[in-house]
Each structure stands twice: as C-alpha cells, then as structure tokens.
Design a protein around this motif. Sequence first.
Motif, PDB file in Angstrom:
ATOM      1  N   ALA A  12      10.044  -3.251   2.878  1.00  0.00           N
ATOM      2  CA  ALA A  12       9.427  -4.539   2.552  1.00  0.00           C
ATOM      3  C   ALA A  12       8.821  -5.188   3.797  1.00  0.00           C
ATOM      4  O   ALA A  12       7.773  -5.843   3.733  1.00  0.00           O
ATOM      5  CB  ALA A  12      10.454  -5.470   1.913  1.00  0.00           C
ATOM      6  N   LEU A  70       5.484  -3.643   4.353  1.00  0.00           N
ATOM      7  CA  LEU A  70       4.477  -4.233   3.471  1.00  0.00           C
ATOM      8  C   LEU A  70       3.987  -5.558   4.036  1.00  0.00           C
ATOM      9  O   LEU A  70       2.789  -5.861   3.986  1.00  0.00           O
ATOM     10  CB  LEU A  70       5.050  -4.432   2.064  1.00  0.00           C
ATOM     11  CG  LEU A  70       4.050  -4.965   1.028  1.00  0.00           C
ATOM     12  CD1 LEU A  70       2.990  -3.917   0.704  1.00  0.00           C
ATOM     13  CD2 LEU A  70       4.773  -5.386  -0.256  1.00  0.00           C
ATOM     14  N   GLN A  71       4.893  -6.340   4.604  1.00  0.00           N
ATOM     15  CA  GLN A  71       4.514  -7.620   5.194  1.00  0.00           C
ATOM     16  C   GLN A  71       3.597  -7.411   6.399  1.00  0.00           C
ATOM     17  O   GLN A  71       2.614  -8.150   6.575  1.00  0.00           O
ATOM     18  CB  GLN A  71       5.765  -8.396   5.612  1.00  0.00           C
ATOM     19  CG  GLN A  71       5.476  -9.766   6.211  1.00  0.00           C
ATOM     20  CD  GLN A  71       4.733 -10.690   5.263  1.00  0.00           C
ATOM     21  OE1 GLN A  71       4.935 -10.646   4.052  1.00  0.00           O
ATOM     22  NE2 GLN A  71       3.867 -11.544   5.820  1.00  0.00           N
ATOM     23  N   LYS A  74       0.155  -6.780   5.157  1.00  0.00           N
ATOM     24  CA  LYS A  74      -0.513  -8.029   4.761  1.00  0.00           C
ATOM     25  C   LYS A  74      -1.054  -8.760   5.985  1.00  0.00           C
ATOM     26  O   LYS A  74      -2.195  -9.252   5.982  1.00  0.00           O
ATOM     27  CB  LYS A  74       0.466  -8.930   4.019  1.00  0.00           C
ATOM     28  CG  LYS A  74       0.896  -8.437   2.657  1.00  0.00           C
ATOM     29  CD  LYS A  74       1.874  -9.429   2.030  1.00  0.00           C
ATOM     30  CE  LYS A  74       2.377  -8.986   0.683  1.00  0.00           C
ATOM     31  NZ  LYS A  74       3.343  -9.950   0.092  1.00  0.00           N
ATOM     32  N   LEU A 113      -2.183  -3.070  -1.609  1.00  0.00           N
ATOM     33  CA  LEU A 113      -2.291  -4.527  -1.563  1.00  0.00           C
ATOM     34  C   LEU A 113      -3.328  -5.045  -2.553  1.00  0.00           C
ATOM     35  O   LEU A 113      -3.199  -6.167  -3.057  1.00  0.00           O
ATOM     36  CB  LEU A 113      -2.637  -4.990  -0.151  1.00  0.00           C
ATOM     37  CG  LEU A 113      -1.529  -4.835   0.889  1.00  0.00           C
ATOM     38  CD1 LEU A 113      -2.011  -5.307   2.260  1.00  0.00           C
ATOM     39  CD2 LEU A 113      -0.271  -5.588   0.487  1.00  0.00           C
ATOM     40  N   LEU A 139      -1.600  -5.295  -5.817  1.00  0.00           N
ATOM     41  CA  LEU A 139      -0.676  -6.436  -5.757  1.00  0.00           C
ATOM     42  C   LEU A 139      -1.429  -7.753  -5.867  1.00  0.00           C
ATOM     43  O   LEU A 139      -1.056  -8.640  -6.649  1.00  0.00           O
ATOM     44  CB  LEU A 139       0.124  -6.373  -4.456  1.00  0.00           C
ATOM     45  CG  LEU A 139       1.107  -7.521  -4.198  1.00  0.00           C
ATOM     46  CD1 LEU A 139       2.171  -7.586  -5.284  1.00  0.00           C
ATOM     47  CD2 LEU A 139       1.753  -7.369  -2.817  1.00  0.00           C
ATOM     48  N   GLU A 140      -2.494  -7.908  -5.082  1.00  0.00           N
ATOM     49  CA  GLU A 140      -3.251  -9.158  -5.074  1.00  0.00           C
ATOM     50  C   GLU A 140      -3.945  -9.418  -6.414  1.00  0.00           C
ATOM     51  O   GLU A 140      -4.182 -10.566  -6.784  1.00  0.00           O
ATOM     52  CB  GLU A 140      -4.284  -9.135  -3.946  1.00  0.00           C
ATOM     53  CG  GLU A 140      -3.689  -9.190  -2.548  1.00  0.00           C
ATOM     54  CD  GLU A 140      -2.913 -10.470  -2.292  1.00  0.00           C
ATOM     55  OE1 GLU A 140      -3.345 -11.537  -2.777  1.00  0.00           O
ATOM     56  OE2 GLU A 140      -1.863 -10.417  -1.625  1.00  0.00           O
ATOM     57  N   SER A 171       4.244  -6.066  -9.277  1.00  0.00           N
ATOM     58  CA  SER A 171       5.099  -7.018  -8.582  1.00  0.00           C
ATOM     59  C   SER A 171       5.244  -6.619  -7.124  1.00  0.00           C
ATOM     60  O   SER A 171       4.886  -5.501  -6.724  1.00  0.00           O
ATOM     61  CB  SER A 171       6.484  -7.047  -9.239  1.00  0.00           C
ATOM     62  OG  SER A 171       7.144  -5.798  -9.028  1.00  0.00           O
ATOM     63  N   GLU A 172       5.790  -7.529  -6.337  1.00  0.00           N
ATOM     64  CA  GLU A 172       6.056  -7.242  -4.924  1.00  0.00           C
ATOM     65  C   GLU A 172       7.005  -6.051  -4.797  1.00  0.00           C
ATOM     66  O   GLU A 172       6.815  -5.168  -3.966  1.00  0.00           O
ATOM     67  CB  GLU A 172       6.660  -8.472  -4.261  1.00  0.00           C
ATOM     68  CG  GLU A 172       6.867  -8.345  -2.764  1.00  0.00           C
ATOM     69  CD  GLU A 172       5.712  -8.921  -1.960  1.00  0.00           C
ATOM     70  OE1 GLU A 172       5.745  -8.801  -0.724  1.00  0.00           O
ATOM     71  OE2 GLU A 172       4.785  -9.490  -2.563  1.00  0.00           O
ATOM     72  N   GLU A 173       8.032  -6.019  -5.627  1.00  0.00           N
ATOM     73  CA  GLU A 173       8.996  -4.925  -5.579  1.00  0.00           C
ATOM     74  C   GLU A 173       8.329  -3.588  -5.910  1.00  0.00           C
ATOM     75  O   GLU A 173       8.597  -2.572  -5.259  1.00  0.00           O
ATOM     76  CB  GLU A 173      10.143  -5.170  -6.554  1.00  0.00           C
ATOM     77  CG  GLU A 173      11.191  -4.071  -6.537  1.00  0.00           C
ATOM     78  CD  GLU A 173      12.352  -4.327  -7.474  1.00  0.00           C
ATOM     79  OE1 GLU A 173      13.244  -3.456  -7.572  1.00  0.00           O
ATOM     80  OE2 GLU A 173      12.392  -5.400  -8.109  1.00  0.00           O
ATOM     81  N   ALA A 216       5.235  -2.821  -5.417  1.00  0.00           N
ATOM     82  CA  ALA A 216       4.386  -2.467  -4.274  1.00  0.00           C
ATOM     83  C   ALA A 216       5.205  -1.834  -3.162  1.00  0.00           C
ATOM     84  O   ALA A 216       4.784  -0.849  -2.535  1.00  0.00           O
ATOM     85  CB  ALA A 216       3.650  -3.699  -3.767  1.00  0.00           C
TER      86      ALA A 216
END
Length: 294
Positions: free
Chosen positions: A45, A48-49, A52, A128, A131-132, A137-139, A141
């Motif tokens: 996670a 992933l951040q 972003k 992304l 996701l966007e 969902s975030e999970e 992704a």
Amino acid sequence: MLTYQTIQELCQAAEAAGSTISQVILAGQAQQLGLEEREVYDRMAQRLQVMKESVQTGLDPALRSASGLSGGDAAKLLAYARTGGICGSFVSEAIARAVATSECNAAMGKIVAAPTAGSCGILPGAVLSVLEAGQCSEEQAVMALFTAGGIGAVISNRATLAGAEGGCQAECGAAAAMAAAALAELRGGSPAQSAHACAIALKNQLGLVCDPVAGLVEVPCIKRNAAGVMIALAAAEMALAGVESKIPADECVSAMYEVGCSMPASLRETALGGLAATPTGRRLKQEIFGPSDS
C-alpha cells in the motif's frame, strides 16, 4: 524473492486454492518474509502511495530534468486528456500518468521501479487510472500490484528485466506484461486471463531495443512508457473479452530472453546504436556532456 519459475505454475496455484494470483503472491511473500499478511499488504500500500505521489510530481508543468531533455509533457497530456482526446479521457489520462511518473524519475524524483526505473510509468499509469476512474477500490488496486509483482518475478527468474541484458523489451515489455495481468485481475478476470493478458502484452514488444539518447533514461524511454501503458490496456481488454494468446505466456518469456540475447551490444543500453546513434541523438549528447574524445 518469489520462487515461481513459470506463470503456468502461478496460475495453477491460484486455481487450486480457488483464489487470485494476488492472494497467492501475498500469502507466499508473507511466508517467505516471516511476516503477517497484513504487514506485507501495508508495505505494498505504501508503494501505491509512492506511485500516486510520483504522478503528482510529474504533472508539475515546471518540472524539468537536469539534462533539459524532459519535463512538462505530462502536464500537456493531462490538459489534452480533459478535452476527451482521440481515445477518450480514460486512455489519455493513463498516458499522462505514465509519462508523469517517467518524468518524475528523469528529474530525480522518487518512484517505484516497476520493474525498473526506465519502465516505471506503465504499471501506475494503468492501475491508478482504473482507481481514479472509480472502477476499483483502493484495496483492489493494492492487490493488483501483487499480481504484477508475481508476473515480474517469474520474468526475472526465467529471463531478465534489464535493458542491458535484454533490451527495452525486458523493461517496458515486462512492465506492460505485468500491468496487463494486473488489469485483467483487477477487472474480474481469472488467473488464466491474466496469463493471456501478460502474453499478449509481452509478445507485442518483442525486439524492442534499448537505445537511450546520451545514455539517459529520457529519450525515447519516457514515450515508450506511454506506448507500454496502451499495450497493457489493449492486452487486458482482449484477454477479458475471451481472446487467448496462441503462444503461452511462459513461452513468450523464453522467446523474449532469446531475442534479447541475440541483440547486438549497441542495442542494449550502451547508447551506441538505434536512436542514440542518429545525428540528432549524437548532437544532444554533445550538448549535454560536451565533445567526446572518441
């Protein structure tokens, strides 16, 4: 280090467990590291951040690399994407995110090498964007990144991820294959469909050379990330529609390695051939680094 040697083995493990590739990879990684699955998930996670943040950095219209060869194009692409573009805003924004990540890398920003710095824009550009767009969902992704990682690990184990060894097909080609497999799972595809998406993406970049102008990961690398995300999207769409690769994914990986081994050194990251050796490529190198003694 994941020990799967074939994509077939990975798919069989997922099918036997009645789970997804991502779940198999997460469980295996946790076992190998001696950690709880939640801790391994949290680490992904964080990646992933970072992806972003890399996109946001790369979208700064004032961003420029030290060489001056790149920067500012992602912002142009995003502005154009918001007009609809030829392919629609979703695809145009995916291209913009891929370029943004690559421009962030060229400007010495923080990125996730997925699987390499030279191919860092393809996976975030794909995942992304889904996701966007609110399509996952975030999970989901985060879990998609485990699928991509599993595919990348097999390619690394069976072949190579290095442009210096296998050309850009080993970098952008592998990244597109990873992203395609991740997208297929992200949109509800089976392990077999992820494998087909991987194969379709990889075989569409067979023979892609590594010829960075001035030896820098900018020209043509950044624009190849844009093309790579398009290939990943197309490959995933085909696989999800039920289109199958006639050549299995593992054979595509082996073929990629054989092609890479047959490439001359001038086309494997040495900047001695291809676009790097064109008159303009040589001129740009001289402008950046000064006259060469050779």
